[in-house]
Design a protein around this motif. Structure first.
Motif, PDB file in Angstrom:
ATOM      1  N   THR A  31      27.471  62.387  67.644  1.00  9.78           N
ATOM      2  CA  THR A  31      26.918  61.116  67.179  1.00  9.78           C
ATOM      3  C   THR A  31      25.544  61.277  66.535  1.00  9.78           C
ATOM      4  O   THR A  31      25.309  60.828  65.407  1.00  9.78           O
ATOM      5  N   ALA A  32      24.609  61.924  67.236  1.00  9.69           N
ATOM      6  CA  ALA A  32      23.248  62.060  66.710  1.00  9.69           C
ATOM      7  C   ALA A  32      23.233  62.880  65.429  1.00  9.69           C
ATOM      8  O   ALA A  32      22.579  62.516  64.442  1.00  9.69           O
ATOM      9  N   LEU A  33      23.964  63.998  65.428  1.00 12.46           N
ATOM     10  CA  LEU A  33      23.987  64.854  64.245  1.00 12.46           C
ATOM     11  C   LEU A  33      24.637  64.140  63.066  1.00 12.46           C
ATOM     12  O   LEU A  33      24.161  64.240  61.926  1.00 12.46           O
ATOM     13  N   THR A  34      25.709  63.399  63.325  1.00 11.96           N
ATOM     14  CA  THR A  34      26.380  62.658  62.255  1.00 11.96           C
ATOM     15  C   THR A  34      25.432  61.665  61.601  1.00 11.96           C
ATOM     16  O   THR A  34      25.422  61.501  60.373  1.00 11.96           O
ATOM     17  N   GLN A  35      24.610  61.004  62.397  1.00 13.91           N
ATOM     18  CA  GLN A  35      23.637  60.058  61.845  1.00 13.91           C
ATOM     19  C   GLN A  35      22.623  60.776  60.958  1.00 13.91           C
ATOM     20  O   GLN A  35      22.270  60.291  59.876  1.00 13.91           O
ATOM     21  N   LYS A  36      22.167  61.950  61.401  1.00 14.31           N
ATOM     22  CA  LYS A  36      21.211  62.722  60.601  1.00 14.31           C
ATOM     23  C   LYS A  36      21.850  63.190  59.290  1.00 14.31           C
ATOM     24  O   LYS A  36      21.180  63.271  58.253  1.00 14.31           O
ATOM     25  N   LEU A  37      23.140  63.496  59.336  1.00  9.06           N
ATOM     26  CA  LEU A  37      23.817  64.042  58.162  1.00  9.06           C
ATOM     27  C   LEU A  37      24.219  62.974  57.150  1.00  9.06           C
ATOM     28  O   LEU A  37      24.743  63.305  56.085  1.00  9.06           O
ATOM     29  N   GLN A  38      23.978  61.697  57.456  1.00 10.45           N
ATOM     30  CA  GLN A  38      24.305  60.645  56.497  1.00 10.45           C
ATOM     31  C   GLN A  38      23.541  60.830  55.188  1.00 10.45           C
ATOM     32  O   GLN A  38      24.051  60.517  54.109  1.00 10.45           O
ATOM     33  N   THR A  39      22.321  61.339  55.277  1.00  2.00           N
ATOM     34  CA  THR A  39      21.547  61.635  54.063  1.00  2.00           C
ATOM     35  C   THR A  39      22.285  62.648  53.205  1.00  2.00           C
ATOM     36  O   THR A  39      22.373  62.512  51.978  1.00  2.00           O
ATOM     37  N   LEU A  40      22.845  63.660  53.851  1.00  3.64           N
ATOM     38  CA  LEU A  40      23.578  64.702  53.130  1.00  3.64           C
ATOM     39  C   LEU A  40      24.866  64.144  52.522  1.00  3.64           C
ATOM     40  O   LEU A  40      25.242  64.508  51.403  1.00  3.64           O
ATOM     41  N   GLU A  41      25.531  63.252  53.233  1.00  2.21           N
ATOM     42  CA  GLU A  41      26.741  62.625  52.703  1.00  2.21           C
ATOM     43  C   GLU A  41      26.426  61.870  51.415  1.00  2.21           C
ATOM     44  O   GLU A  41      27.195  61.917  50.448  1.00  2.21           O
ATOM     45  N   ALA A  42      25.292  61.173  51.404  1.00  2.00           N
ATOM     46  CA  ALA A  42      24.896  60.434  50.202  1.00  2.00           C
ATOM     47  C   ALA A  42      24.649  61.386  49.034  1.00  2.00           C
ATOM     48  O   ALA A  42      25.007  61.089  47.883  1.00  2.00           O
ATOM     49  N   VAL A  43      24.053  62.547  49.312  1.00  2.14           N
ATOM     50  CA  VAL A  43      23.825  63.552  48.269  1.00  2.14           C
ATOM     51  C   VAL A  43      25.154  64.004  47.681  1.00  2.14           C
ATOM     52  O   VAL A  43      25.327  64.091  46.458  1.00  2.14           O
ATOM     53  N   ARG A  44      26.131  64.299  48.544  1.00  2.00           N
ATOM     54  CA  ARG A  44      27.434  64.785  48.075  1.00  2.00           C
ATOM     55  C   ARG A  44      28.145  63.728  47.229  1.00  2.00           C
ATOM     56  O   ARG A  44      28.794  64.050  46.229  1.00  2.00           O
ATOM     57  N   GLU A  45      28.035  62.478  47.634  1.00  2.00           N
ATOM     58  CA  GLU A  45      28.690  61.422  46.866  1.00  2.00           C
ATOM     59  C   GLU A  45      28.029  61.252  45.502  1.00  2.00           C
ATOM     60  O   GLU A  45      28.711  61.070  44.485  1.00  2.00           O
ATOM     61  N   LEU A  46      26.702  61.322  45.458  1.00  6.43           N
ATOM     62  CA  LEU A  46      26.005  61.260  44.173  1.00  6.43           C
ATOM     63  C   LEU A  46      26.413  62.428  43.281  1.00  6.43           C
ATOM     64  O   LEU A  46      26.632  62.266  42.076  1.00  6.43           O
ATOM     65  N   GLN A  47      26.538  63.604  43.889  1.00  3.56           N
ATOM     66  CA  GLN A  47      26.875  64.808  43.139  1.00  3.56           C
ATOM     67  C   GLN A  47      28.252  64.700  42.485  1.00  3.56           C
ATOM     68  O   GLN A  47      28.490  65.264  41.415  1.00  3.56           O
ATOM     69  N   SER A  48      29.163  63.965  43.114  1.00  6.39           N
ATOM     70  CA  SER A  48      30.548  63.911  42.632  1.00  6.39           C
ATOM     71  C   SER A  48      30.822  62.746  41.689  1.00  6.39           C
ATOM     72  O   SER A  48      31.929  62.626  41.152  1.00  6.39           O
ATOM     73  N   MET A  49      29.833  61.893  41.441  1.00  4.44           N
ATOM     74  CA  MET A  49      30.089  60.642  40.727  1.00  4.44           C
ATOM     75  C   MET A  49      30.602  60.841  39.306  1.00  4.44           C
ATOM     76  O   MET A  49      31.402  60.064  38.812  1.00  4.44           O
ATOM     77  N   ASN A  50      30.166  61.881  38.614  1.00  3.82           N
ATOM     78  CA  ASN A  50      30.532  62.045  37.209  1.00  3.82           C
ATOM     79  C   ASN A  50      31.572  63.142  36.981  1.00  3.82           C
ATOM     80  O   ASN A  50      31.722  63.637  35.873  1.00  3.82           O
TER      81      ASN A  50
END
Length: 300
Positions: free
Chosen positions: A117-136
């Motif tokens: 749970t705690a690590l998943t919350q911290k990794l949300q920032t990284l998830e946002a990076v990956r989604e931005l990276q894949s947008m185009n």
């Protein structure tokens, strides 16, 4: 694309992420990255943060902690000291202090009984990076025919934050049955978007099981515990397939493309079956940017 950056700068920041992925346990000095990308060392860190909404240093730490967590839980043969050195720490003690700041558990406790749970919350920032990276990204969809397949299926139902625990149990069971990915292909089934799931998130972990191999109730027992495992036949059928290379977080963009763009224009209808993923190359054996999957949309 981030509109505050030009196309060339955005491309270079994407290349920077690729370098980080490929060299997580190597030299990630900003100077060497700037030399490879032919960008100014004076502006790189500000451009990186403008593009990905996280600093370069924090992005590296998050990626290393994520890989370390996966190795702790899913690669039990690796020593904690080796994982610490791989993450850039010169001692198990220094790594333990850093890991606990992200996960609220020591590496040893996380390995024995991970609370994601705690690590998943911290990794949300990284998830946002990956989604931005894949947008185009551009995706190509191919319609394929697949034969009937026998599957051993572990059914996860519960919070998405507990999925890592289910994966660990399924990997341990596969080892007990001598069914590594090199012998039995690996699949997942998505019933819903984990970003919108509640306490009853459903997700299937599966591997190939020969249809002529005996399946009894004893097969689903691991160390005295009965696991939520079943044998089933996946019927032959048609699928819309995207070959996706990259992280699981970036895969959501490819799935959205299938449903929102390709399907309405294809003239196809979906079958009454969940989305299927075949795993071909696995993180953390390969960097996340090199993980390879087939996304398979069942067609009527």
């Amino acid at each position: 694309m981030n509109k505050t950056l030009g196309a060339r700068s955005y491309q270079r920041m994407g290349e920077a992420l690729t370098i980080i992925d490929a060299q997580l346990d190597g030299d990630l000095a900003i100077r060497s990255i700037c030399e490879r990308l032919h960008v100014s060392e004076f502006h790189f860190q500000r451009q990186f943060k403008a593009c990905w909404k996280v600093s370069f240093a924090e992005c590296v730490r998050l990626l290393r902690m994520k890989r370390a967590a996966y190795c702790l839980v899913f690669r039990s043969e690796q020593r904690i000291l080796d994982i610490a050195l791989q993450a850039g720490y010169d001692s198990a003690e220094a790594f333990s202090r850093a890991f606990k700041r992200y996960s609220d558990q020591s590496p040893r406790d996380f390995r024995e009984q991970a609370n994601w749970t705690a690590l998943t919350q911290k990794l949300q920032t990284l998830e946002a990076v990956r989604e931005l990276q894949s947008m185009n990204r551009h995706y190509t969809v191919e319609i394929v025919e697949r034969e009937e397949l026998g599957l051993a299926v572990y059914r996860h139902q519960g919070p998405a934050s507990r999925l890592g625990n289910s994966i660990g149990e399924f990997i341990a069971w596969r080892k007990s049955q001598r069914l590594p990915p090199s012998v039995a292909r690996t699949f997942n089934r998505f019933y819903e978007d984990p970003r919108e799931s509640g306490a009853d998130y459903r997700f299937d972990l599966a591997c190939e099981w020969p249809v002529d191999r005996d399946w009894t109730s004893s097969v689903s027992i691991l160390e005295g515990e009965t696991l939520p495992l079943d044998f089933e036949r996946l019927p032959a059928g048609r699928y819309g397939k995207i070959q996706h290379q990259g992280s699981d977080e970036a895969m959501s963009t490819a799935i959205e493309y299938l449903y929102e763009h390709w399907l309405p224009k294809s003239g196809e209808e979906v079958a009454d079956a969940p989305l299927l993923i075949e795993r071909l190359r696995f993180f953390p054996e390969v960097p996340e940017s090199q993980a390879l999957n087939h996304i398979l949309l069942p067609l009527a």
